[in-house]
Every structure is written in C-alpha cells, then in structure tokens.
Design a protein around this motif. Structure first.
Motif, PDB file in Angstrom:
ATOM      1  N   ILE A   1       4.281  -7.133   4.025  1.00 41.41           N
ATOM      2  CA  ILE A   1       3.547  -7.162   2.756  1.00 41.41           C
ATOM      3  C   ILE A   1       2.352  -6.223   2.812  1.00 41.41           C
ATOM      4  N   ARG A   2       1.624  -6.244   3.932  1.00 40.04           N
ATOM      5  CA  ARG A   2       0.465  -5.367   4.062  1.00 40.04           C
ATOM      6  C   ARG A   2       0.893  -3.888   4.106  1.00 40.04           C
ATOM      7  N   VAL A   3       2.038  -3.604   4.697  1.00 41.28           N
ATOM      8  CA  VAL A   3       2.549  -2.233   4.688  1.00 41.28           C
ATOM      9  C   VAL A   3       2.776  -1.778   3.251  1.00 41.28           C
ATOM     10  N   LEU A   4       3.432  -2.625   2.461  1.00 42.58           N
ATOM     11  CA  LEU A   4       3.707  -2.267   1.075  1.00 42.58           C
ATOM     12  C   LEU A   4       2.416  -2.148   0.275  1.00 42.58           C
ATOM     13  N   GLN A   5       1.457  -3.026   0.550  1.00 42.38           N
ATOM     14  CA  GLN A   5       0.162  -2.925  -0.124  1.00 42.38           C
ATOM     15  C   GLN A   5      -0.498  -1.579   0.146  1.00 42.38           C
ATOM     16  N   SER A   6      -0.381  -1.140   1.384  1.00 45.53           N
ATOM     17  CA  SER A   6      -1.095   0.079   1.781  1.00 45.53           C
ATOM     18  C   SER A   6      -0.469   1.343   1.215  1.00 45.53           C
ATOM     19  N   ILE A   7       0.852   1.357   1.069  1.00 41.89           N
ATOM     20  CA  ILE A   7       1.497   2.586   0.563  1.00 41.89           C
ATOM     21  C   ILE A   7       1.676   2.551  -0.946  1.00 41.89           C
ATOM     22  N   GLY A   8       1.633   1.352  -1.539  1.00 43.81           N
ATOM     23  CA  GLY A   8       1.811   1.216  -2.970  1.00 43.81           C
ATOM     24  C   GLY A   8       3.248   0.946  -3.360  1.00 43.81           C
ATOM     25  N   VAL A   9       3.433   0.065  -4.349  1.00 41.11           N
ATOM     26  CA  VAL A   9       4.784  -0.312  -4.776  1.00 41.11           C
ATOM     27  C   VAL A   9       5.523   0.881  -5.381  1.00 41.11           C
ATOM     28  N   GLY A  10       4.820   1.679  -6.182  1.00 46.58           N
ATOM     29  CA  GLY A  10       5.461   2.833  -6.823  1.00 46.58           C
ATOM     30  C   GLY A  10       6.030   3.828  -5.828  1.00 46.58           C
ATOM     31  N   PRO A  11       5.216   4.324  -4.873  1.00 46.58           N
ATOM     32  CA  PRO A  11       5.766   5.235  -3.866  1.00 46.58           C
ATOM     33  C   PRO A  11       6.891   4.614  -3.055  1.00 46.58           C
ATOM     34  N   ALA A  12       6.779   3.318  -2.784  1.00 51.90           N
ATOM     35  CA  ALA A  12       7.840   2.656  -2.013  1.00 51.90           C
ATOM     36  C   ALA A  12       9.158   2.671  -2.788  1.00 51.90           C
TER      37      ALA A  12
END
Length: 818
Positions: free
Chosen positions: A532-543
């Motif tokens: 979850i923290r990984v996704l928070q850091s890169i952003g949902v859109g870029p992911a």
C-alpha cells in the motif's frame, strides 16, 4: 392360314405402334424431366458433410463437432473385400449395367402386378447415389423416373470407380455413421482395413435398412442379414466355402464406439468451435475443417490431472459431505435397477459412480454396474470418517458404518489397484499455460469437468487476483526510480477514502507489523502494508498506466489504494498474459490457441502469425535502421526480399533491467518466501507469486521460467470463503507444482539471462545502504547502473519508523561493486 397371317400382321403392327408410342412417351418424359435434373458437374466437386475436427499441435484428436459421423476415404483406401461385400449385397451387376438394371426393374414391375403395391426395387448403386445426393427417398413413380434418368446421366459423366467411391462415402449406415469409414469406427472401433470378413459383411448389410439391421439394436436380425451377404459373396465367387463357414459362425462384437479422443481438452474444443462458427457460420459443422491447436498433449494431460488431483485434495480437507444420493434399501439384489441408476449418473472427473450394497467392520461392498462388484477397504474410507486424523488408524471403534450405508450412491476414485471414496468437489479451479516467447497456449483447463459445467473459468471468470497483482505494483515502483533495496515501513495504515465509504484498516495476513522493510523482502513475504505504501508513493495513476503495459484490463482496475492488494478483477488468461512480460524479458505477446486451419483435403486456410520475442531479430533490425539506406544492385534483390519477410516482433513494453529484477525477486518468493513449496521441483529457474484475496475467496499461484508461464486459480463460482488457511500457497500452488513437474520433466533449466546495465553490490540488510567490509548482515542486491545506494555509516543507529518511504540514497559509480 390367311387368318393367322392377318393376326401376325396385326400383332407386328401393334408391337411396332407400342414401340413407337413407348419411344415417343419416353422421349416426352425425358424432355419433361430433363430440365429438372441437376447438373452432374456438382458431383465431381461434391463436398460430403464431414464434421469439424479439433487436434493438438501434434495431431492428436481432441473433439469432433457435427451431427454426421463421416471419415471420407479414397476408393484405393477401401479394402477389396468391403467393395465385394457391398456389390454382392446391393448391385452385383454394377460393372455391367449402364446405371439402370433392367432385370431389377422388371422384377419390381412384376411384383407390382402381382401384389398391387408400390415397393422400392431394382435400385442400382448408381441410382442410390442419384437419390442420396439429389432426390428424396419418397416412393413415387415420378421420383423413380427421375432417379432412372439421373442415374443414366451420372453414368455418362462419371466413371464406375468415381460413382462407387461416392456411394461408399455417402451411404447412411445407422448410428449417425455415413460411409464405411465412419461405420467401421462406430460399430467396431477400428479402421476399414482392420475389419474381419464377418464385420465387413455386417456393415455391407446395413444400407437396405440401417435401423432394422443395426447390430447394436438387434444383433439377431443383423446376424441373419450378415450371413445373407456372406452367402451372396460365396455364390459370386468372392469368398470360399471355408471362409463363408468361418465368418458366418462368428459371434458379432459390435458395440457403440465413441471417438478415440487422444487429449482431454473439452474447454479448448469449445473455444475452437465458437471461433470456427464465428468465421464460417454453420458450414463449420459440415465442411470437414481440421483445426490444429497450440496445445501440447503432454502439458494438457498434466494440467487436467493436476487440477483434478488438487481439487479433490482440497475437497477431502473440507470433510466428507455424504452420499450423492440415497436409495430406499430393501436388502435384495436388484442389478437391473441399479444399472439404470448408474447409467443415469455420468462419470465426472474420472470419479466413477457406485452403489453401496453392504457394510461390515471397516470395509464396504459396492456395485459398479454390469454385474461388477468391488471391495472398498478402510484405507479408501478413513479420510471421510468424522474423527479421521484425531484417532489412531488401528482404532477398532471406528467403522465404515459411520460413513456409509447400504443404498448410498457414492463416487469412487481409482488409485493404482484400489478404490478410494470421493466426492464431486463443490469448489472449482482453472489452469492455463502459455509459451512466453510467442503466446501459444500450451495447456488450458477451465474447470473440474466440462460435462458438469461448461463455464470456462480460465478465460471467462473475472476474479480478484489478490497478491498476484503485487509484482506489477513493484515493477511500477522500479520504473519510478525505486530499487529492490528501497526501504518502506511495514506499519499500520488507516485510509479514510470517500470512495470506500468507510475507514479502511488493512493488515498483513499474519496480523503482525515488521517495521522498515526492503522492497525485495516485502514481495518475498507478501507484505500488504508495504504494498500500500509503495502505491501511495508512486501514485495510483502512474501505477495504472504501468499495469496497462502488461495488457491488464484498465476498466477493471480500481482507482484507489486497494489496487495494491489486488482488488481488481482479471481472468486467469489475462493474468497469465501479463506474467509473460516478466518471463520473456519485457515483451508484450498475444495469446492464441489456433495454430492452423485446414480444409477437408489438408490444404491450409489459416496459419497463425503471432508477434514473437526475438532479441537477435530486434538487434539486426536496429542495426539496419541505424545505417543510411544504400541502393541495392539487382543481384541483391532476392536477399532484400528475404529480409522483408521477417517475423512479426513483439513490442517491448518493459525495460530488460526491470523485468530481470522482478524475476529475481519472484525467484526469491520460491526460494525463501510464500512459494517455498515449489522447491519440491528441484529447479533453480522458476519464479512466481502466491495470491490470496480477502477471506480466502480466491487462491492463486502465478509462476514461470523462461520456457513456460502457468497460472493456477481455485475458488467457488458462488463467491465464498475457501476456508481457514486456504491461501494461494496451500490451495493453488499444489496445482502449479503438479503441472510443472510433468510439463518441465526432462526440460533443461531456462533461467532468464541477466541483461547488461545491472550491478551486483553488497548492502546492509537493514538499511539497504552499501555495506562496509565488516558488516555482519550484508547481502547481495542488484541495481541498475546509476542507482547504487550510498555507503552505510560506521555506526548505524536504530532506524526511525517513518511513514515516508526511503528512497535509497544513490551515488554515481563507474565500476561494478561486489
């Protein structure tokens, strides 16, 4: 004397007048009928209604679709005794008459005069061809006249051999069999060349009345007809007296033979059928198309076996649910009634239905049908006992009567020489395998048994992938500049998201928190909070944009942090396709299951041309593109044409370093993480990721090497929990292991080759920084060039727990460090 001469003259005049009237009448009839006769040219290009057949890539039969069973043969492929038998039974003057046997017509006319009834008679083989191809079978004078004229016309334009070949392939011989090739298979399960003389005569006797003389429906009457045919063959000199006596005394062994299916792949067969109907409409069923699929027969067999074995294993862990049906038990043998019940209960997943007829001590007697009984020992019953696993195996107080009762309709599984009690699993599953370099689907199973459920879960079931989606999130982090050594805090997370309509407090599966954790370790141990923290850091859109590169369905990817835990929905096929990008070094392939389509004669109508992974081709093309074009001399034209005929190349969607780093991280999942069970394969080239969704609704294992990607899924169709501890590692991974054990047997290890641009360095396991020479907890890690972390300080203080992810401090280096 004068009176006699006058009468003779009148008779001759009458006869001549009758002849003239007959000729005029015949001519007039022909002039009336001729325009209605079809052109015979169509017979020269006749297309027999041959069913659609589906094969594995090496030619093993998978399935056949079509109402008519037909296997067309050239006349040279039909044994001479078969030809002689049909001529003896149907038309012994075939090679002498012009298409119409006038002797037979006279017999039919005399019968009409004698009885006053219209009956079929005098039909030659040519007339039967005319009727079967162009006319109805109604018994009228007009149809008979058309039949005669058409037979004469056929004889003028086709050779006797051509007519006979059409006949022997077209004639209906009962039990949906058209032609002698199909009849040999349907009644005796062999090719025409393997039939005995008695069997040949039996088939040759069928055209007269296929239902009446059917050897399965009425053996006695069929045998009488067979012996008549044998007698005709003897009288015509085709067989000797000794051959006649031997054949006529044989007991016929005809029975209904299904297709000799060489690969169990009903779900793929249905996919092919739907595709062929989409391409060719209803003609797909009758035009004799041959579809060669991409299925590997060894892998397909392994897939079916692995899925069924594992689902049955899971089902046993849930306990015995009881008999499939309970009969009113009167204590008397009733084999006829039992046979009827068993015949109405199909075999599913190789589980055979049986009826319990007696229980004593720790064993039971069961009836299998057809007057066959078997003994079910305690070793096959024990697992189903309510106290199994909690009592000693030799506990005398346990009995079979606590599990089974007379009258129970149960299922049995054959294991070696013994029977084991079983149940049809309520749970379902799927497995799909893909060749990552071209997208060929080499194995696919869409459920426990196609006969039970035609829903193809491998391509139709949209389920949450759970942690199987995490590698794509971590790959996105690498693409955003993080490394496998980047530190993320494994600590409680509280998300107050209006889209979720509630406060979300996700947890790790263990319920524990592990503090600062390197990215690699987080994936190896499937840490939810780090993801979850990984996704928070890169952003949902870029992911999401990154996941789209793998072919994952964007419209089914949630636009919130639950994406990190796999709350999207995907099919096993979609997930397998996405994992091929990791397996092939970063290229996007297109999955396909039809390799080639041929017509009835074996001429190719379609050949798959998928984009493939070819690093050498890509390098050559890049080198060519970098050079200025030069005019070619005439002699170079053929080579230029050859270069233009290059294979289609799969596009690169992920850089090679990212793909390789993810491969090593998922290889560690198997070596020391949630996929450790796969170590049983004894291979160092395999990588993968377990997947489990909330409340264990879905269990996955997604694994691969450079040679094969395979995805296994387990779950209930009506979504519910698989049960406590039924994770991807326990419920799905055994399927994958069983499959890969057989699919990769005798296959050399296929480790992904490390691409240039990666550096191996010793790092501090706690901080992710470069380790000093005397560091006690140093480990090796891979980094992309330019992303090496800083050197760890001499003294490392206790790491502060921060919700902010720590990008490993980087410094530029010009040499590889070890």
């Amino acid at each position: 004397m004068k009176t006699a001469l006058r009468l003779l003259r009148l008779g001759l005049i009458g006869a001549f007048a009758t002849f003239i009237i007959g000729v005029i009448g015949t001519g007039a009839t022909y002039l009336y009928i001729a325009p209605q006769l079809p052109p015979i040219e169509s017979l020269k290009e006749v297309r027999l209604q041959v069913p659609l057949r589906v094969f594995t890539r090496d030619g093993g039969l998978i399935a056949e679709f079509g109402e008519k069973r037909r296997s067309p043969l050239a006349l040279s492929e039909i044994p001479r005794p078969m030809i002689n038998a049909f001529l003896a039974a149907e038309d012994d003057r075939f090679f002498q008459h012009p298409g119409v046997d006038y002797h037979g017509i006279v017999r039919a006319a005399l019968q009409l005069i004698a009885t006053g009834e219209k009956r079929q008679g005098g039909s030659t083989i040519t007339m039967q061809v005319a009727r079967n191809f162009f006319l109805s079978s109604e018994k009228t004078f007009l149809r008979k006249i058309k039949e005669i004229f058409l037979a004469l016309k056929i004889e003028r334009e086709l050779s006797k051999e051509e007519i006979l070949e059409l006949y022997l392939n077209k004639i209906y011989l009962g039990s949906r069999a058209y032609g002698v090739g199909a009849a040999a298979q349907v009644y005796y399960g062999v090719k025409t060349g393997d039939l005995s003389l008695a069997q040949v005569a039996m088939i040759a006797g069928l055209p007269k009345a296929p239902s009446r003389y059917n050897p399965i429906a009425d053996p006695e009457r069929a045998t009488q007809r067979r012996n008549y045919v044998l007698g005709r063959m003897r009288s015509l000199g085709h067989i000797s007296e000794e051959e006649y006596q031997h054949a006529s005394n044989q007991i016929d062994d005809a029975r209904s033979h299904g297709l000799v299916v060489e690969a169990s792949a009903a779900y793929v067969a249905e996919m092919v059928r739907a595709e062929m109907v989409a391409r060719y409409g209803e003609d797909a069923y009758v035009s004799g198309y041959r579809v060669i699929t991409t299925l590997d027969p060894v892998e397909q067999k392994a897939a079916v076996s692995a899925l069924r074995e594992s689902l049955l294993e899971y089902d046993r862990r849930q306990g015995y649910r009881g008999a499939e049906r309970k009969l009113t038990w009167e204590g008397e043998s009733n084999e006829a009634g039992w046979d009827q019940i068993l015949n109405e209960t199909p075999v599913l997943g190789e589980l055979v239905p049986a009826i319990v007829v007696g229980v004593e001590g720790k064993s039971a007697s069961v009836y299998l049908g057809n007057r066959t009984y078997a003994e079910l020992g305690w070793s096959g019953i024990e697992w189903a006992h309510p106290k199994a696993g909690r009592r000693a195996k030799d506990d005398a107080t346990l009995s079979a009567a606590e599990v089974l009762s007379p009258g129970d309709v149960i299922r049995l599984q054959r294991t070696g020489d013994t029977w084991v009690l079983a149940s049809i699993p309520e749970v379902e599953g799927a497995l799909i395998a893909i060749a990552p370099r071209d997208g060929a689907i080499t194995a696919l199973v869409g459920g426990f048994d196609f006969a039970r459920s035609k829903f193809n879960r491998a391509v139709q079931a949209e389920r949450q992938p759970g942690s199987s989606l995490k590698p794509f999130i971590y790959s996105a982090a690498l693409a955003e500049g993080y490394t496998a050594a980047s530190i993320f805090n494994d600590a409680p997370v509280v998300v107050d998201d209006p889209a979720l309509e509630t406060t979300w407090r996700p947890e790790n599966y263990s319920g524990r928190f592990y503090g600062p954790t390197r990215l690699r370790e987080a994936l190896v141990n499937s840490r939810n909070l780090v993801s979850i923290r990984v996704l928070q850091s890169i952003g949902v859109g870029p992911a999401i944009r990154h996941l789209q590169k793998f072919g994952l369905p964007v419209d089914r990817l949630p636009r919130d942090l639950s994406l990190a835990l796999g709350s999207a929905t995907v099919t096993p096929l979609e997930l397998a396709t996405a994992y091929t990008v990791f397996a092939n070094g970063g290229y996007k392939i297109e999955p396909f299951f039809i390799q080639r389509i041929e017509d009835m004669d074996g001429n190719p109508l379609f050949e798959a041309d998928p984009p493939i992974v070819c690093e050498e081709c890509e390098a050559r093309r890049a080198a060519t593109d970098s050079q200025a074009p030069q005019p070619l001399p005439p002699s170079a034209a053929p080579e230029a044409a050859a270069e233009a005929d290059q294979p289609r190349l799969a596009p690169r969607v992920l850089d090679a370093q990212n793909a390789y780093l993810m491969y090593t991280m998922m290889r560690d999942v198997i070596r020391r993480g949630t996929g450790r069970r796969a170590l049983a394969l004894g291979r160092s080239d395999i990588a993968g990721k377990t997947g489990t969704t909330n409340d264990q609704h879905d269990a996955w294992f997604s694994g691969f090497n450079a040679h094969r990607v395979a995805i296994a899924w387990v779950g209930y169709d009506n979504v519910r929990s698989l049960g406590e501890r039924e994770t991807g590692s326990r419920a799905a991974l055994p399927i994958w292991i069983r499959f890969m054990e057989r699919a990769l047997a005798n296959t050399p290890e296929a480790v992904l080759e490390q691409p240039p641009g990666l550096i191996s360095a010793r790092i501090d396991a706690e901080t992710g920084l470069l380790a000093r020479a005397n560091a006690p907890n140093a480990v090796f890690e891979l980094f992309s060039e330019g992303q090496l972390p800083e050197r760890a300080p001499e003294t490392v203080t206790t790491t502060q727990h921060s919700d902010t992810p720590q990008r490993t401090p980087q410094r530029e280096v010009s040499e590889q460090l070890f």
